[in-house]
Design an enzyme around this catalytic site. Structure first.
Site, PDB file in Angstrom:
ATOM      1  N   LYS A   1       0.837  -1.192   0.000  1.00  0.00           N
ATOM      2  CA  LYS A   1       0.000   0.000   0.000  1.00  0.00           C
ATOM      3  C   LYS A   1       0.871   1.242   0.000  1.00  0.00           C
ATOM      4  CE  LYS A   1      -3.710  -2.294  -0.016  1.00  0.00           C
ATOM      5  NZ  LYS A   1      -4.735  -2.155  -1.051  1.00  0.00           N
TER       6      LYS A   1
ATOM      7  N   ASP B   1      -0.141   0.057  -4.507  1.00  0.00           N
ATOM      8  CA  ASP B   1      -1.593   0.259  -4.576  1.00  0.00           C
ATOM      9  C   ASP B   1      -1.959   1.480  -3.738  1.00  0.00           C
ATOM     10  OD1 ASP B   1      -4.328   0.130  -4.564  1.00  0.00           O
ATOM     11  OD2 ASP B   1      -4.472  -1.916  -3.789  1.00  0.00           O
TER      12      ASP B   1
ATOM     13  N   GLU C   1      -1.358   0.638  -8.843  1.00  0.00           N
ATOM     14  CA  GLU C   1      -2.787   0.307  -8.787  1.00  0.00           C
ATOM     15  C   GLU C   1      -3.609   1.456  -8.200  1.00  0.00           C
ATOM     16  OE1 GLU C   1      -3.543  -3.677  -7.575  1.00  0.00           O
ATOM     17  OE2 GLU C   1      -5.304  -3.145  -6.391  1.00  0.00           O
TER      18      GLU C   1
ATOM     19  N   GLU D   1     -11.157  -2.575  -9.566  1.00  0.00           N
ATOM     20  CA  GLU D   1     -11.835  -3.348  -8.525  1.00  0.00           C
ATOM     21  C   GLU D   1     -13.138  -2.682  -8.111  1.00  0.00           C
ATOM     22  OE1 GLU D   1      -8.392  -2.641  -5.793  1.00  0.00           O
ATOM     23  OE2 GLU D   1      -9.968  -2.522  -4.294  1.00  0.00           O
TER      24      GLU D   1
ATOM     25  N   ASP E   1     -13.197  -7.849 -10.215  1.00  0.00           N
ATOM     26  CA  ASP E   1     -13.279  -8.820  -9.122  1.00  0.00           C
ATOM     27  C   ASP E   1     -14.470  -9.735  -9.402  1.00  0.00           C
ATOM     28  OD1 ASP E   1     -14.060 -10.058  -6.604  1.00  0.00           O
ATOM     29  OD2 ASP E   1     -12.687  -8.653  -5.625  1.00  0.00           O
TER      30      ASP E   1
ATOM     31  N   HIS F   1      -8.816  -8.783  -9.472  1.00  0.00           N
ATOM     32  CA  HIS F   1      -8.699  -8.392  -8.068  1.00  0.00           C
ATOM     33  C   HIS F   1      -9.342  -9.493  -7.222  1.00  0.00           C
ATOM     34  CE1 HIS F   1     -10.614  -6.326  -4.498  1.00  0.00           C
ATOM     35  NE2 HIS F   1      -9.419  -5.775  -4.430  1.00  0.00           N
TER      36      HIS F   1
ATOM     37  N   GLU G   1      -4.073 -12.652  -7.090  1.00  0.00           N
ATOM     38  CA  GLU G   1      -3.950 -11.822  -5.882  1.00  0.00           C
ATOM     39  C   GLU G   1      -4.264 -12.692  -4.670  1.00  0.00           C
ATOM     40  OE1 GLU G   1      -6.239  -8.141  -5.601  1.00  0.00           O
ATOM     41  OE2 GLU G   1      -4.989  -7.595  -3.882  1.00  0.00           O
TER      42      GLU G   1
HETATM   43 CA    CA Z   1      -6.507  -2.697  -4.614  1.00  0.00          CA
END
Ligand code: CA
Length: 379
Positions: A168, A197, A223, A249, A272, A299, A332
């Site tokens: 992140k 991300d 991301e 996502e 997703d 995702h 993922e």
């Molecule tokens: Ca994400």
């Protein structure tokens, strides 16, 4: 064969060490809406919906279940179109589609169990029997040790055998994000693949500026740099950076992905399966992406059921592009503590040296442990 019942199980578990991302929501619990579809043939299928579980449960119980009961699970796309057209005046995206996703996945699971085949054999076949997984983690936990904790967690994943990690970013200070990514890259070395991300926390110029700063760290992708509604902004960021830009996502159905893909607003789309419309709609989104030369790398965030559905879809997703030594789409494999992901199936989904085997059993290829289901069930 006919559907006789649609049951939603609301599962919840407590997070011992709450964590957050750039969105700022503190995760103190993990919850899932699990969909169980029973049939008159004695076959049960399982699905999962992305997002707040209680809303998905209400939507399914009040809007969808009465229209699914009595239907043949093999009419899965007929059912999808019927439910979508029932709801689209009020909700062509968001919860109405996450709820629909759970039903679609469960119907595919029923079809797999009825035919004795894993879902990937019903949607085109196995391009691969093993998936390369990347660990998603490196959230923000201890705000006083953001760099240190990221390095420690990344090294744990490397120790566990992961060959790829997604971390992140989005700490309100590009220099701090830069320092944290640099520290992780130096710690894991050049051979572990790394992605970042931002959970859509930046403006277009902020994203371009930080993306340029991070390009030296050999990242797989950047991301969700910006907010999901701004497709033109995504196109700007994508064109400005050498770094691949990913997102999706928070996008739903082939209609939601159409303009993103046609504009090439992202290098990589990440629908997703539990959100974008289930297995049926994921195939259509992936086909659109393929036609426009956009990569599709799903995702995944949820319980074992959502993870298993993602694995089935990925097994049947072609290499992008095919090659002597292709770089296949990755799985993922989110790693924040979550028993719903780790112990809900009798035989859990695990990685070894960053590889996850595609289950060969029928349907989703997993057996739900009802004792565990009941232990975490709150509604
Ligand atoms: Ca994400």
């Amino acid at each position: 064969m006919k559907v006789t019942a649609v049951t939603c199980h609301l599962l919840q578990s407590k997070v011992e060490k709450p964590f957050t991302s750039a969105r700022g929501w503190l995760y103190t619990t993990r919850a899932s809406c699990i969909v169980e579809i029973a049939t008159d043939a004695g076959i049960t299928g399982w699905g999962e919906c992305y997002g707040p579980a209680a809303v998905n449960k209400t939507l399914i119980e009040t809007q969808y279940a009465p229209r699914v009961i009595g239907r043949d699970p093999f009419d899965v796309e007929v059912v999808w179109e019927d439910l979508y057209n029932r709801i689209k005046d009020y909700g062509p995206s968001g919860f109405s589609i996450t709820a629909l996703s759970g039903i679609d996945i469960a119907l595919w699971d029923v079809m797999g169990r009825a035919t004795g085949k894993p879902i990937h054999k019903l949607i085109g076949g196995a391009y691969r029997k093993e998936l390369q997984a990347y660990a998603t983690g490196l959230y923000f936990i201890d705000m006083d040790r953001l760099v240190e904790e990221a390095v420690e967690e990344a090294l744990e994943y490397k120790e566990q055998g992961f060959q790829a990690i997604k971390m992140k970013i989005g700490l309100g200070d590009p220099k701090l994000d830069y320092r944290r990514v640099k520290a992780v890259r130096e710690a894991v070395g050049p051979d572990v693949q790394l992605a970042v991300d931002a959970n859509h926390c930046f403006s277009v110029p902020q994203a371009i500026r930080l993306g340029r700063m991070l390009e030296e760290f050999d990242l797989m992708w950047f991301e969700e740099p910006i907010s999901p509604e701004d497709h033109d902004g995504y196109a700007q960021v994508t064109q400005a950076l050498d770094l691949a830009v990913a997102g999706g996502e928070n996008d739903f159905t082939r209609f939601g992905f159409r303009d993103i893909i046609a504009k090439k607003a992202m290098d990589i789309v990440q629908p997703d399966v539990c959100a974008a419309g289930g297995i049926s709609e994921m195939r259509k989104i992936a086909t659109l992406a393929s036609a426009f030369g956009v990569e599709c790398v799903p995702h995944a965030w949820g319980s074992t059921i959502g993870l298993a559905a993602t694995i089935q879809f990925l097994a049947a997703l072609p290499d992008q592009p095919p090659a002597l030594r292709p770089m296949p789409p990755m799985l993922e494999f989110e790693q924040t503590p979550n028993p719903l992901r780790d112990i809900l199936a009798k035989e859990p989904i695990v990685q070894q040296r960053g590889i996850v085997r595609v289950p060969e059993g029928p349907g989703l290829g997993i057996e739900v442990d009802r004792e565990v289901l009941n232990r975490f069930k709150v509604a």
